[in-house]
Design an enzyme around this catalytic site. Structure first.
Site, PDB file in Angstrom:
ATOM      1  N   GLU A   1      96.386   8.543  53.740  1.00  0.00           N
ATOM      2  CA  GLU A   1      95.980   7.276  53.122  1.00  0.00           C
ATOM      3  C   GLU A   1      96.079   7.305  51.594  1.00  0.00           C
ATOM      4  O   GLU A   1      95.451   6.490  50.912  1.00  0.00           O
ATOM      5  CB  GLU A   1      94.546   6.921  53.533  1.00  0.00           C
ATOM      6  CG  GLU A   1      94.406   6.653  55.020  1.00  0.00           C
ATOM      7  CD  GLU A   1      93.123   5.886  55.303  1.00  0.00           C
ATOM      8  OE1 GLU A   1      93.232   4.709  55.707  1.00  0.00           O
ATOM      9  OE2 GLU A   1      92.025   6.454  55.105  1.00  0.00           O
TER      10      GLU A   1
ATOM     11  N   HIS B   1      87.694   6.320  47.992  1.00  0.00           N
ATOM     12  CA  HIS B   1      87.769   5.770  49.350  1.00  0.00           C
ATOM     13  C   HIS B   1      86.804   6.547  50.233  1.00  0.00           C
ATOM     14  O   HIS B   1      86.906   7.765  50.349  1.00  0.00           O
ATOM     15  CB  HIS B   1      89.178   5.874  49.923  1.00  0.00           C
ATOM     16  CG  HIS B   1      89.202   5.598  51.409  1.00  0.00           C
ATOM     17  ND1 HIS B   1      88.706   4.432  51.940  1.00  0.00           N
ATOM     18  CD2 HIS B   1      89.608   6.349  52.467  1.00  0.00           C
ATOM     19  CE1 HIS B   1      88.829   4.468  53.270  1.00  0.00           C
ATOM     20  NE2 HIS B   1      89.368   5.622  53.601  1.00  0.00           N
TER      21      HIS B   1
ATOM     22  N   HIS C   1      83.840   6.378  53.856  1.00  0.00           N
ATOM     23  CA  HIS C   1      83.286   5.746  55.055  1.00  0.00           C
ATOM     24  C   HIS C   1      81.782   5.568  54.848  1.00  0.00           C
ATOM     25  O   HIS C   1      80.972   5.887  55.717  1.00  0.00           O
ATOM     26  CB  HIS C   1      83.551   6.626  56.284  1.00  0.00           C
ATOM     27  CG  HIS C   1      85.001   6.885  56.548  1.00  0.00           C
ATOM     28  ND1 HIS C   1      85.443   7.771  57.483  1.00  0.00           N
ATOM     29  CD2 HIS C   1      86.122   6.372  55.977  1.00  0.00           C
ATOM     30  CE1 HIS C   1      86.766   7.795  57.481  1.00  0.00           C
ATOM     31  NE2 HIS C   1      87.203   6.960  56.576  1.00  0.00           N
TER      32      HIS C   1
ATOM     33  N   HIS D   1      86.045   0.606  58.954  1.00  0.00           N
ATOM     34  CA  HIS D   1      86.635   1.780  58.327  1.00  0.00           C
ATOM     35  C   HIS D   1      85.787   2.296  57.149  1.00  0.00           C
ATOM     36  O   HIS D   1      85.344   3.429  57.174  1.00  0.00           O
ATOM     37  CB  HIS D   1      88.051   1.386  57.879  1.00  0.00           C
ATOM     38  CG  HIS D   1      88.864   2.501  57.311  1.00  0.00           C
ATOM     39  ND1 HIS D   1      90.205   2.388  57.097  1.00  0.00           N
ATOM     40  CD2 HIS D   1      88.540   3.737  56.891  1.00  0.00           C
ATOM     41  CE1 HIS D   1      90.673   3.524  56.578  1.00  0.00           C
ATOM     42  NE2 HIS D   1      89.677   4.356  56.458  1.00  0.00           N
TER      43      HIS D   1
END
Lengths: 254, 254, 254, 254
Positions: free
Chosen positions: C97, C116, C118, C187
């Site tokens: 990613e 990024h 979760h 996500h």
């Protein structure tokens, strides 16, 4: 190493000097450990207390002087008669709610250990109309029902919720009846057992079951509770010994 | 240093003496580590157990004697046949629910590791009418559905929820079917995988997904679940190895 | 002591040998620290990643090889161009990613750091119809709105939710627009800042604000959100430096 | 050992050189400890501050320079007059919200300690229409009511929620009135006491009570709150000393 040895010696000496006579050291150590376990597992905060019936004199019980549970050592343990008079307090401050313990030991010959805590997820049930009920093996003993004790109206001179005299202790013991757990409205709970390991495991299990029941209610549908038969079949005191082995390992001095 | 050496020696000796023969030490060590990981990550409490299929004999499996998961070492591992008879228990107490493992290994040739836990946020789904469903990559494998096993009515002689005999193990395996996870009503769950790392990562992911789904439901609007296609696309066993590397680092003896 | 010295030497040597040239060591160290901070603060689990724009070449960025955030060291940092090609990967596995980072750096010249994650209490908002909104100073920057990126329908060949190619990275950057945060459905989220400290503090603040908003909604009455003026007045990047000082102290090797 | 000695010496020297004169070292140490306690107990994050009135000059108060609470040491304490001018800041950055403290000390001669925090479960009540109320001994003092201070409309030049000038400090003190706690909308709370131990215990108790009240509301039935008489009877400052003893033991440098 030397300093550890000295500390051990000191603890042992002071225990010898100040703690109840004729009680095996292991009983005092286990009672102190129970306080540290229940603090580490999130059941006890800076208040609350655990007691055991005297191992050789059923008309006496043992509990700490007034001190935060996580800090209790064997040297803090005081002996009481069942009217909750200290045998030899040596000037140490005592818990005002010791009557919880004495009156339960009077009423329940089957009980040899009592935990009083402000178990954080049990308190919400004590101020709600939702009864705390068994939903999991951890709280199977709640299948017997968990009555809620309320001080309101019991003492015309005080609005306190504390069980601070024999009469209130008797009233709490009456509410508890033959059950293993009674909630105390706006306050916490009292959990009893045939021995210290059972009482400690049930105190932890009451908190665990409360969290699971709360989360299940939050999911928004009816909840499947244990039937009385399931509750009766599911308490396993033998497993509690494994719990104690784990919990004790977490609070053992390094 | 010397005492550390002695402990290492003792562990090694006792492992050599008591643990299953012909099993590489790393298999035993990893299985012990899995227990400590799942305890540290909040999936296992003082109960529950993890097993692996024997690496060279598919008709055998390995799991610990009866002991709290956080305390399991390689020396605690016992070998069983698929009827869950211990090959050589040497008098050690065994888990009464070992049939969970044996019967799943019989029914599922693709499964080489099984976790049974009281995963705290999964239990509420087991007593609710809300199905646990995939809402996040962590629980993508739940897209296959997570059936709920219920002991009610399965045994006319007992109201126990425990999977304590082969027939109940078979019934659980039948409920699980080809799925990776089955919930157990009022009890916990069973999570399986093609290897130990997958089973452990799925057990953690099941708990993480349950928390996220619970929180989403608490927000009060309809929840967007994974489609079956999304669920199928999103499980990434390769990433589980990175998870294991992290989790293992947290429980590695210092 | 000697072994600590050797480890330090090894880390230093390997950093010299494998990490991006012409990047001050402090930049690499701070980026590694950011990963450990966000893991310790509960924002990053075993997945997720943080990047910074190259300090002397705005057409490059720096992020780790594929490894769990809590384990990242300076030696793990790899240099990428804005198309997310590694300059010199030396065979190390890379995050699939990484396009999240490259495409945001292309679209946002004001952004020099990207997180990024979760983030566990942010994911529930990503699958709910309740927008994540500023309710507290910690999340004041959410007053700009937090759009939700959804992969559904963006790729006819795959149902994956991962941002695993440049086109999906561009789509995410377009959803983010000029905002500091975009949620990613089922996500997690992406959080950006003018520098690493801002991006890290915002990632933590997004999680903190989400918990407060969730709890407020659970109270059951309408919630008072920040007005746009309040949100604009309340972000204080100067305070973030104090946050970093604290968070760094918690993950500093002892 | 040598380096520990040097650090101790440095701390001691800098404390001697930079901290308020004529204040016993124990006052400065206890104030620093209060910050670390409230951080460890989850009440303070990287923002927030605690002050005490000067022990020999009631027109002065003591609070730290601008630094994260968990990192405060005695050397960080600065002396202020009640208009919140530093007596001798020596160039150190000061908290913009120190007016909270100065204006409360002006208005409340009975108050000798003030805590301002972003207590995580108190904030949700500040943005809800559900009043925070006493449900447990831990928050008995909330029986007096906990007014919510709102900056909205108080300053035509700024939409900030911060109490960043004397006028806003006066307005907050007016909202607080004779109460022990005021919530601050979208921001946190201010908790006061006759001494530091009381203010710290009340700050922790406010958070604990908020969690219990939130959980009780989540159970979905009407909640039983303390009557005014019960609230008045239940605060026990003597018990707070036992709390401090425990909390202090948790943050004591090893």
């Amino acid at each position: 190493m030397r300093s550890l040895f000295c500390i051990a010696l000191l603890v042992s000496c002071s225990a010898g000097a100040q703690t109840p006579a004729e009680v095996p050291a292991s009983v005092l150590e286990n009672l102190a450990t129970a306080h540290r376990i229940l603090a580490a597992e999130g059941v006890l905060d800076y208040l609350g207390h655990v007691s055991v019936r005297h191992p050789s004199n059923p008309n006496r019980y043992l509990m700490p002087r007034q001190v935060a549970p996580a800090l209790v050592t064997a040297a803090d343990i005081v002996e009481f008669d069942l009217d909750s008079h200290a045998i030899d307090a040596r000037g140490r401050a005592l818990f005002s709610e010791r009557y919880i313990h004495g009156e339960i030991y009077k009423a329940r010959r089957d009980v040899n250990a009592v935990v009083h805590s402000h178990s954080p997820t049990v308190v919400p049930f004590s101020i709600s109309q939702v009864p705390l009920r068994a939903v999991h093996q951890a709280g199977a003993f709640l299948g017997a029902g968990a009555p809620v004790f309320d001080t309101r109206g019991l003492d015309s001179r005080s609005a306190s919720l504390l069980v601070r005299n024999p009469a209130l202790g008797k009233a709490l013991a009456a509410t508890l009846g033959e059950k293993p757990v009674a909630l105390m409205r706006g306050h916490g709970d009292v959990v009893v057992g045939a021995d210290l390991v059972v009482a400690v495991a049930r105190a932890i299990g009451t908190e665990v079951n409360a969290r699971m029941q709360l989360n299940a209610i939050q999911l928004g549908t009816p909840v499947t509770y244990f039937t009385p038969e399931e509750a009766a079949a599911m308490e396993n005191p033998a497993a509690y010994a494994r719990g104690w082995e784990l919990w004790e390992s977490r609070v053992r001095p390094k």
